[in-house]
Motif scaffolding. Structure first.
Motif, PDB file in Angstrom:
ATOM      1  N   THR A  79      46.056 -45.562  -9.099  1.00  0.00           N
ATOM      2  CA  THR A  79      47.833 -44.616  -9.363  1.00  0.00           C
ATOM      3  C   THR A  79      47.472 -43.751  -9.342  1.00  0.00           C
ATOM      4  O   THR A  79      48.154 -42.624  -9.338  1.00  0.00           O
ATOM      5  N   HIS A  80      45.730 -42.747  -8.523  1.00  0.00           N
ATOM      6  CA  HIS A  80      46.162 -41.617  -8.449  1.00  0.00           C
ATOM      7  C   HIS A  80      44.892 -41.846  -7.144  1.00  0.00           C
ATOM      8  O   HIS A  80      43.787 -42.326  -7.434  1.00  0.00           O
ATOM      9  N   ALA A  81      44.714 -40.761  -6.717  1.00  0.00           N
ATOM     10  CA  ALA A  81      43.095 -40.229  -5.840  1.00  0.00           C
ATOM     11  C   ALA A  81      43.077 -38.899  -6.755  1.00  0.00           C
ATOM     12  O   ALA A  81      43.772 -38.438  -7.356  1.00  0.00           O
ATOM     13  N   ALA A  82      41.758 -38.400  -6.489  1.00  0.00           N
ATOM     14  CA  ALA A  82      40.653 -37.920  -7.477  1.00  0.00           C
ATOM     15  C   ALA A  82      40.117 -36.580  -6.220  1.00  0.00           C
ATOM     16  O   ALA A  82      39.131 -37.658  -5.932  1.00  0.00           O
ATOM     17  N   PHE A  83      40.467 -35.731  -6.672  1.00  0.00           N
ATOM     18  CA  PHE A  83      38.881 -34.647  -5.773  1.00  0.00           C
ATOM     19  C   PHE A  83      38.890 -33.930  -5.899  1.00  0.00           C
ATOM     20  O   PHE A  83      38.765 -33.208  -7.559  1.00  0.00           O
ATOM     21  N   VAL A  84      37.120 -32.951  -5.851  1.00  0.00           N
ATOM     22  CA  VAL A  84      36.203 -32.216  -6.640  1.00  0.00           C
ATOM     23  C   VAL A  84      36.421 -30.772  -5.446  1.00  0.00           C
ATOM     24  O   VAL A  84      36.988 -30.654  -4.275  1.00  0.00           O
ATOM     25  N   VAL A  85      37.037 -30.143  -6.387  1.00  0.00           N
ATOM     26  CA  VAL A  85      37.315 -28.778  -5.823  1.00  0.00           C
ATOM     27  C   VAL A  85      36.119 -27.870  -6.350  1.00  0.00           C
ATOM     28  O   VAL A  85      35.572 -27.846  -7.454  1.00  0.00           O
ATOM     29  N   GLU A  86      35.857 -26.730  -5.821  1.00  0.00           N
ATOM     30  CA  GLU A  86      34.579 -25.687  -5.860  1.00  0.00           C
ATOM     31  C   GLU A  86      35.215 -24.911  -6.836  1.00  0.00           C
ATOM     32  O   GLU A  86      34.794 -24.343  -7.677  1.00  0.00           O
ATOM     33  N   ASP A  87      36.645 -23.919  -6.798  1.00  0.00           N
ATOM     34  CA  ASP A  87      37.234 -23.776  -8.085  1.00  0.00           C
ATOM     35  C   ASP A  87      38.300 -23.532  -8.591  1.00  0.00           C
ATOM     36  O   ASP A  87      40.000 -23.396  -7.472  1.00  0.00           O
ATOM     37  N   MET A  88      38.728 -24.151  -9.796  1.00  0.00           N
ATOM     38  CA  MET A  88      39.995 -24.767  -9.949  1.00  0.00           C
ATOM     39  C   MET A  88      41.213 -23.243  -9.488  1.00  0.00           C
ATOM     40  O   MET A  88      42.357 -23.060  -9.738  1.00  0.00           O
ATOM     41  N   ASP A  89      40.283 -22.137 -10.384  1.00  0.00           N
ATOM     42  CA  ASP A  89      41.254 -21.140  -9.725  1.00  0.00           C
ATOM     43  C   ASP A  89      41.944 -20.896  -9.035  1.00  0.00           C
ATOM     44  O   ASP A  89      43.361 -19.787  -8.711  1.00  0.00           O
ATOM     45  N   ASP A  90      41.095 -20.252  -7.700  1.00  0.00           N
ATOM     46  CA  ASP A  90      41.422 -20.461  -6.338  1.00  0.00           C
ATOM     47  C   ASP A  90      42.447 -21.718  -6.203  1.00  0.00           C
ATOM     48  O   ASP A  90      43.617 -21.160  -5.574  1.00  0.00           O
ATOM     49  N   LEU A  91      42.690 -22.858  -6.607  1.00  0.00           N
ATOM     50  CA  LEU A  91      43.424 -24.202  -6.516  1.00  0.00           C
ATOM     51  C   LEU A  91      44.824 -23.572  -6.832  1.00  0.00           C
ATOM     52  O   LEU A  91      45.900 -23.659  -7.065  1.00  0.00           O
ATOM     53  N   LEU A  92      44.901 -23.427  -8.511  1.00  0.00           N
ATOM     54  CA  LEU A  92      46.022 -22.658  -8.568  1.00  0.00           C
ATOM     55  C   LEU A  92      46.393 -21.920  -7.946  1.00  0.00           C
ATOM     56  O   LEU A  92      47.826 -21.523  -8.440  1.00  0.00           O
ATOM     57  N   LEU A  93      45.796 -20.779  -7.764  1.00  0.00           N
ATOM     58  CA  LEU A  93      46.727 -19.663  -7.356  1.00  0.00           C
ATOM     59  C   LEU A  93      47.392 -19.956  -6.053  1.00  0.00           C
ATOM     60  O   LEU A  93      48.661 -19.803  -5.653  1.00  0.00           O
ATOM     61  N   LYS A  94      46.652 -20.926  -5.145  1.00  0.00           N
ATOM     62  CA  LYS A  94      46.987 -21.608  -3.925  1.00  0.00           C
ATOM     63  C   LYS A  94      48.385 -21.956  -4.014  1.00  0.00           C
ATOM     64  O   LYS A  94      49.386 -22.472  -3.392  1.00  0.00           O
ATOM     65  N   LEU A  95      48.274 -23.204  -5.966  1.00  0.00           N
ATOM     66  CA  LEU A  95      49.549 -23.376  -5.838  1.00  0.00           C
ATOM     67  C   LEU A  95      50.734 -22.838  -6.381  1.00  0.00           C
ATOM     68  O   LEU A  95      51.837 -23.145  -5.651  1.00  0.00           O
ATOM     69  N   GLU A  96      50.682 -22.033  -6.854  1.00  0.00           N
ATOM     70  CA  GLU A  96      51.495 -21.500  -7.277  1.00  0.00           C
ATOM     71  C   GLU A  96      51.863 -20.309  -5.841  1.00  0.00           C
ATOM     72  O   GLU A  96      53.452 -19.783  -5.936  1.00  0.00           O
ATOM     73  N   ARG A  97      50.217 -19.583  -5.092  1.00  0.00           N
ATOM     74  CA  ARG A  97      51.660 -19.378  -3.813  1.00  0.00           C
ATOM     75  C   ARG A  97      52.540 -20.197  -3.467  1.00  0.00           C
ATOM     76  O   ARG A  97      53.785 -19.771  -2.253  1.00  0.00           O
ATOM     77  N   ASN A  98      52.334 -21.576  -3.506  1.00  0.00           N
ATOM     78  CA  ASN A  98      53.327 -22.038  -2.529  1.00  0.00           C
ATOM     79  C   ASN A  98      54.463 -22.967  -2.883  1.00  0.00           C
ATOM     80  O   ASN A  98      54.698 -23.868  -2.625  1.00  0.00           O
ATOM     81  N   GLY A  99      54.269 -22.624  -4.330  1.00  0.00           N
ATOM     82  CA  GLY A  99      55.731 -23.491  -5.226  1.00  0.00           C
ATOM     83  C   GLY A  99      55.484 -25.051  -4.731  1.00  0.00           C
ATOM     84  O   GLY A  99      56.337 -25.585  -5.885  1.00  0.00           O
ATOM     85  N   ILE A 100      53.924 -25.503  -5.617  1.00  0.00           N
ATOM     86  CA  ILE A 100      53.683 -26.561  -5.915  1.00  0.00           C
ATOM     87  C   ILE A 100      53.983 -26.617  -7.495  1.00  0.00           C
ATOM     88  O   ILE A 100      52.588 -25.929  -7.622  1.00  0.00           O
ATOM     89  N   ALA A 101      54.426 -27.637  -8.232  1.00  0.00           N
ATOM     90  CA  ALA A 101      54.322 -28.106  -9.567  1.00  0.00           C
ATOM     91  C   ALA A 101      52.992 -28.688  -9.921  1.00  0.00           C
ATOM     92  O   ALA A 101      52.773 -29.573  -8.825  1.00  0.00           O
ATOM     93  N   ILE A 102      52.877 -28.254 -11.239  1.00  0.00           N
ATOM     94  CA  ILE A 102      51.736 -29.447 -11.629  1.00  0.00           C
ATOM     95  C   ILE A 102      52.236 -29.726 -12.727  1.00  0.00           C
ATOM     96  O   ILE A 102      52.835 -29.506 -13.311  1.00  0.00           O
TER      97      ILE A 102
END
Length: 139
Positions: A79-102
């Motif tokens: 059903t999905h792939a799950a990845f580990v990130v070092e810093d969620m806040d960095d990911l959230l900022l990247k998603l926002e900057r690139n217009g990728i919806a959560i």
């Protein structure tokens, strides 16, 4: 004799449009390192050596509905792939900057991980986890 699984090599993600999918995954930090035209696929790697394969033979579905997640009948499958990130806040900022919806999150699951879900342009579900340090009360 027993065997051990110590890691995974890659996750294969079926997509409908090579260029659109490649651009999306590039925004998330992967880059194409091998083109596999015979297999209608590629290999992509991020800076930390995490591999994915994009498979370019998906059939377009109405509204990009995910057949394993969005339909009333729940068929077997990954059903999905799950990845580990070092810093969620960095990911959230990247998603926002690139217009990728959560699509869900961030939420904390089992006091062990902070999780966010999103979907690629074909509706494939991606999960990103920031692993949390155990709290004193959780030990």
């Amino acid at each position: 004799m027993a065997f051990r699984v110590t890691s995974y090599e890659h996750v294969g993600i079926r997509v409908t449009d090579r260029d659109v999918a490649r651009k999306f995954y590039e925004l998330l930090g992967w880059e194409e390192v091998i083109d596999l035209p015979k297999y209608h696929a590629n290999e992509m790697r991020n800076a930390d050596g995490v591999y994915i394969n994009l498979i370019f033979n998906g059939a377009k579905r109405p509204d990009d509905r995910n057949i394993l997640q969005d339909e009333p009948i729940k068929w077997p499958g990954v059903t999905h792939a799950a990845f580990v990130v070092e810093d969620m806040d960095d990911l959230l900022l990247k998603l926002e900057r690139n217009g990728i919806a959560i699509s869900e999150g961030p939420v904390i699951y089992s006091n062990r991980r902070r999780v966010v879900f999103l979907r690629d342009p074909d509706g494939n579900v991606l999960e990103f986890n920031e692993l949390l340090r155990p709290s004193v009360s959780a030990r």
